[in-house]
Motif scaffolding. Structure first.
Motif, PDB file in Angstrom:
ATOM      1  N   ARG A 196       0.558 -16.064   4.111  1.00  0.00           N
ATOM      2  CA  ARG A 196       1.285 -14.830   3.780  1.00  0.00           C
ATOM      3  C   ARG A 196       1.080 -14.489   2.310  1.00  0.00           C
ATOM      4  O   ARG A 196       1.208 -15.332   1.420  1.00  0.00           O
ATOM      5  CB  ARG A 196       2.776 -14.974   4.089  1.00  0.00           C
ATOM      6  CG  ARG A 196       3.053 -15.297   5.558  1.00  0.00           C
ATOM      7  CD  ARG A 196       4.517 -15.168   5.891  1.00  0.00           C
ATOM      8  NE  ARG A 196       4.970 -13.783   5.803  1.00  0.00           N
ATOM      9  CZ  ARG A 196       6.210 -13.393   6.081  1.00  0.00           C
ATOM     10  NH1 ARG A 196       7.120 -14.295   6.423  1.00  0.00           N
ATOM     11  NH2 ARG A 196       6.560 -12.120   5.986  1.00  0.00           N
ATOM     12  N   GLN A 197       0.751 -13.239   2.072  1.00  0.00           N
ATOM     13  CA  GLN A 197       0.532 -12.733   0.722  1.00  0.00           C
ATOM     14  C   GLN A 197       1.793 -12.003   0.239  1.00  0.00           C
ATOM     15  O   GLN A 197       2.540 -11.426   1.035  1.00  0.00           O
ATOM     16  CB  GLN A 197      -0.658 -11.775   0.701  1.00  0.00           C
ATOM     17  CG  GLN A 197      -1.978 -12.406   1.140  1.00  0.00           C
ATOM     18  CD  GLN A 197      -2.531 -13.344   0.080  1.00  0.00           C
ATOM     19  OE1 GLN A 197      -2.684 -12.960  -1.074  1.00  0.00           O
ATOM     20  NE2 GLN A 197      -2.830 -14.573   0.474  1.00  0.00           N
ATOM     21  N   VAL A 198       1.990 -12.023  -1.082  1.00  0.00           N
ATOM     22  CA  VAL A 198       3.134 -11.358  -1.685  1.00  0.00           C
ATOM     23  C   VAL A 198       2.644 -10.502  -2.838  1.00  0.00           C
ATOM     24  O   VAL A 198       1.661 -10.844  -3.510  1.00  0.00           O
ATOM     25  CB  VAL A 198       4.180 -12.396  -2.157  1.00  0.00           C
ATOM     26  CG1 VAL A 198       3.622 -13.284  -3.255  1.00  0.00           C
ATOM     27  CG2 VAL A 198       5.451 -11.716  -2.609  1.00  0.00           C
ATOM     28  N   CYS A 199       3.293  -9.372  -3.050  1.00  0.00           N
ATOM     29  CA  CYS A 199       2.893  -8.485  -4.142  1.00  0.00           C
ATOM     30  C   CYS A 199       3.195  -9.154  -5.476  1.00  0.00           C
ATOM     31  O   CYS A 199       4.335  -9.546  -5.752  1.00  0.00           O
ATOM     32  CB  CYS A 199       3.641  -7.151  -4.034  1.00  0.00           C
ATOM     33  SG  CYS A 199       3.277  -5.998  -5.384  1.00  0.00           S
ATOM     34  N   TYR A 204       7.241  -8.026  -3.271  1.00  0.00           N
ATOM     35  CA  TYR A 204       7.442  -7.608  -1.880  1.00  0.00           C
ATOM     36  C   TYR A 204       6.619  -8.482  -0.938  1.00  0.00           C
ATOM     37  O   TYR A 204       5.430  -8.719  -1.151  1.00  0.00           O
ATOM     38  CB  TYR A 204       7.042  -6.143  -1.706  1.00  0.00           C
ATOM     39  CG  TYR A 204       7.107  -5.655  -0.278  1.00  0.00           C
ATOM     40  CD1 TYR A 204       8.326  -5.502   0.370  1.00  0.00           C
ATOM     41  CD2 TYR A 204       5.942  -5.345   0.421  1.00  0.00           C
ATOM     42  CE1 TYR A 204       8.389  -5.056   1.680  1.00  0.00           C
ATOM     43  CE2 TYR A 204       5.997  -4.894   1.732  1.00  0.00           C
ATOM     44  CZ  TYR A 204       7.223  -4.753   2.352  1.00  0.00           C
ATOM     45  OH  TYR A 204       7.281  -4.311   3.654  1.00  0.00           O
ATOM     46  N   LEU A 205       7.273  -8.972   0.107  1.00  0.00           N
ATOM     47  CA  LEU A 205       6.606  -9.802   1.116  1.00  0.00           C
ATOM     48  C   LEU A 205       6.408  -8.975   2.380  1.00  0.00           C
ATOM     49  O   LEU A 205       7.379  -8.643   3.072  1.00  0.00           O
ATOM     50  CB  LEU A 205       7.465 -11.037   1.423  1.00  0.00           C
ATOM     51  CG  LEU A 205       6.892 -12.021   2.443  1.00  0.00           C
ATOM     52  CD1 LEU A 205       5.686 -12.753   1.860  1.00  0.00           C
ATOM     53  CD2 LEU A 205       7.967 -13.019   2.887  1.00  0.00           C
ATOM     54  N   PRO A 206       5.180  -8.601   2.709  1.00  0.00           N
ATOM     55  CA  PRO A 206       4.948  -7.754   3.893  1.00  0.00           C
ATOM     56  C   PRO A 206       5.277  -8.496   5.183  1.00  0.00           C
ATOM     57  O   PRO A 206       5.155  -9.716   5.277  1.00  0.00           O
ATOM     58  CB  PRO A 206       3.453  -7.432   3.810  1.00  0.00           C
ATOM     59  CG  PRO A 206       3.040  -7.788   2.420  1.00  0.00           C
ATOM     60  CD  PRO A 206       3.943  -8.883   1.983  1.00  0.00           C
ATOM     61  N   THR A 207       5.707  -7.750   6.158  1.00  0.00           N
ATOM     62  CA  THR A 207       5.890  -8.303   7.495  1.00  0.00           C
ATOM     63  C   THR A 207       4.537  -8.332   8.194  1.00  0.00           C
ATOM     64  O   THR A 207       3.574  -7.688   7.745  1.00  0.00           O
ATOM     65  CB  THR A 207       6.882  -7.441   8.301  1.00  0.00           C
ATOM     66  OG1 THR A 207       6.311  -6.138   8.478  1.00  0.00           O
ATOM     67  CG2 THR A 207       8.205  -7.324   7.562  1.00  0.00           C
ATOM     68  N   ASP A 210       2.937  -4.966   8.552  1.00  0.00           N
ATOM     69  CA  ASP A 210       2.538  -4.203   7.370  1.00  0.00           C
ATOM     70  C   ASP A 210       1.061  -4.399   7.095  1.00  0.00           C
ATOM     71  O   ASP A 210       0.440  -5.378   7.531  1.00  0.00           O
ATOM     72  CB  ASP A 210       3.350  -4.647   6.146  1.00  0.00           C
ATOM     73  CG  ASP A 210       4.814  -4.249   6.255  1.00  0.00           C
ATOM     74  OD1 ASP A 210       5.105  -3.298   7.011  1.00  0.00           O
ATOM     75  OD2 ASP A 210       5.647  -4.887   5.597  1.00  0.00           O
ATOM     76  N   HIS A 211       0.513  -3.471   6.321  1.00  0.00           N
ATOM     77  CA  HIS A 211      -0.917  -3.548   6.013  1.00  0.00           C
ATOM     78  C   HIS A 211      -1.103  -4.344   4.713  1.00  0.00           C
ATOM     79  O   HIS A 211      -1.461  -3.818   3.676  1.00  0.00           O
ATOM     80  CB  HIS A 211      -1.526  -2.146   5.899  1.00  0.00           C
ATOM     81  CG  HIS A 211      -0.739  -1.205   5.028  1.00  0.00           C
ATOM     82  ND1 HIS A 211      -0.884  -1.136   3.659  1.00  0.00           N
ATOM     83  CD2 HIS A 211       0.212  -0.296   5.353  1.00  0.00           C
ATOM     84  CE1 HIS A 211      -0.064  -0.221   3.180  1.00  0.00           C
ATOM     85  NE2 HIS A 211       0.615   0.299   4.185  1.00  0.00           N
ATOM     86  N   ALA A 212      -0.836  -5.637   4.746  1.00  0.00           N
ATOM     87  CA  ALA A 212      -1.037  -6.504   3.591  1.00  0.00           C
ATOM     88  C   ALA A 212      -2.508  -6.499   3.187  1.00  0.00           C
ATOM     89  O   ALA A 212      -3.404  -6.473   4.006  1.00  0.00           O
ATOM     90  CB  ALA A 212      -0.592  -7.928   3.920  1.00  0.00           C
ATOM     91  N   GLY A 213      -2.737  -6.544   1.878  1.00  0.00           N
ATOM     92  CA  GLY A 213      -4.100  -6.517   1.371  1.00  0.00           C
ATOM     93  C   GLY A 213      -4.476  -5.160   0.831  1.00  0.00           C
ATOM     94  O   GLY A 213      -5.465  -5.037   0.127  1.00  0.00           O
ATOM     95  N   ARG A 218       6.055  -0.954  -1.354  1.00  0.00           N
ATOM     96  CA  ARG A 218       7.246  -0.790  -2.181  1.00  0.00           C
ATOM     97  C   ARG A 218       6.932  -0.227  -3.562  1.00  0.00           C
ATOM     98  O   ARG A 218       7.608   0.663  -4.049  1.00  0.00           O
ATOM     99  CB  ARG A 218       7.954  -2.141  -2.327  1.00  0.00           C
ATOM    100  CG  ARG A 218       9.355  -2.060  -2.899  1.00  0.00           C
ATOM    101  CD  ARG A 218      10.053  -3.401  -2.730  1.00  0.00           C
ATOM    102  NE  ARG A 218      11.428  -3.318  -3.201  1.00  0.00           N
ATOM    103  CZ  ARG A 218      11.787  -3.508  -4.465  1.00  0.00           C
ATOM    104  NH1 ARG A 218      10.872  -3.801  -5.379  1.00  0.00           N
ATOM    105  NH2 ARG A 218      13.064  -3.410  -4.818  1.00  0.00           N
ATOM    106  N   CYS A 219       5.890  -0.757  -4.222  1.00  0.00           N
ATOM    107  CA  CYS A 219       5.578  -0.314  -5.593  1.00  0.00           C
ATOM    108  C   CYS A 219       4.202   0.323  -5.716  1.00  0.00           C
ATOM    109  O   CYS A 219       3.811   0.741  -6.810  1.00  0.00           O
ATOM    110  CB  CYS A 219       5.704  -1.481  -6.571  1.00  0.00           C
ATOM    111  SG  CYS A 219       4.415  -2.746  -6.395  1.00  0.00           S
TER     112      CYS A 219
END
Length: 229
Positions: A196-199, A204-207, A210-213, A218-219
């Motif tokens: 899991r990646q975090v901003c 912010y921790l994507p679910t 969400d389009h993580a990456g 959020r920001c």
């Protein structure tokens, strides 16, 4: 003092200035009297003066220092006018505290308001910007409280007196590490933080949906790091 009166070898001026040597003993007595008066004044200002100072109390302390500077070492300065000013400052402080007790707007003007810095593991970037608080400065405050990552926090507040207060989540969630980059743990090989990646900007921790990456929802930053727990 005129320019021609400044002589490098004038040891009398170096030691006593332009006052006679006898004034040194008077200055010592003035210091004793002013010190005794200051003990009473600070005692009358209240117990808050012995704790973390608010904005108005810091202004009072600076004002007291300016008031006693003249009569402490200047032979032309009298003690009585300074004591009158000290008592006036004491009265103003007592009056301002009474107004703050009676009126919430007056309290906000004098003391400032609490600021929310973390909400459910995410940084409130606009609030931090308004208070000129950088991410690294805030992370240093969290490290002093033995907090390793933002996922531990439900709320964190910057109090009006400058102190940090916080409330933790019942169970830590994966979040952004507050440790320096060289000391951050490696990506988790198992557990809830695995993969899991975090901003890195707001925490912010994507679910999974969400389009993580890409850009943070959020920001809007595009800066991702592995989460930790």
């Amino acid at each position: 003092m005129k320019k021609e009166d400044i002589i490098f070898s004038d040891w009398h001026r170096w030691l006593f200035g332009t006052a006679p040597p006898a004034f040194a003993f008077e200055a010592a007595l003035r210091a004793l009297v002013i010190f005794s008066a200051m003990l009473l004044i600070v005692r009358w200002l209240g117990r808050r003066m012995k704790g973390q100072l608010s904005i108005s109390e810091l202004a009072i302390i600076l004002t007291l220092g300016a008031i006693i500077a003249g009569p402490l070492h200047l032979p032309t300065g009298g003690l009585l006018p300074s004591f009158a000013v000290l008592l006036t400052v004491l009265g103003v402080h007592r009056l301002s505290n009474w107004l703050a007790f009676k009126s919430r707007p007056a309290e906000l003007v004098q003391q400032g308001d609490v600021a929310l810095l973390v909400r459910n593991g995410c940084l409130e970037l606009e609030t931090m910007q308004n208070h000129a608080l950088s991410q690294e400065q805030f992370f240093g405050m969290l490290r002093n409280q033995s907090i390793a990552q933002l996922g531990e926090l439900r709320r964190a507040y910057l109090e009006a007196n400058g102190r940090l207060s916080y409330y933790k989540l019942p169970e830590p969630q994966p979040g952004l590490s507050v440790l320096p980059p060289a000391d951050r743990p490696p990506p988790a090989a198992d557990g809830p933080a695995q993969g899991r990646q975090v901003c890195a900007t707001c925490g912010y921790l994507p679910t999974p949906t969400d389009h993580a990456g890409t850009h943070c929802l959020r920001c809007k930053a595009d800066n991702w790091v592995p989460s930790v727990i």
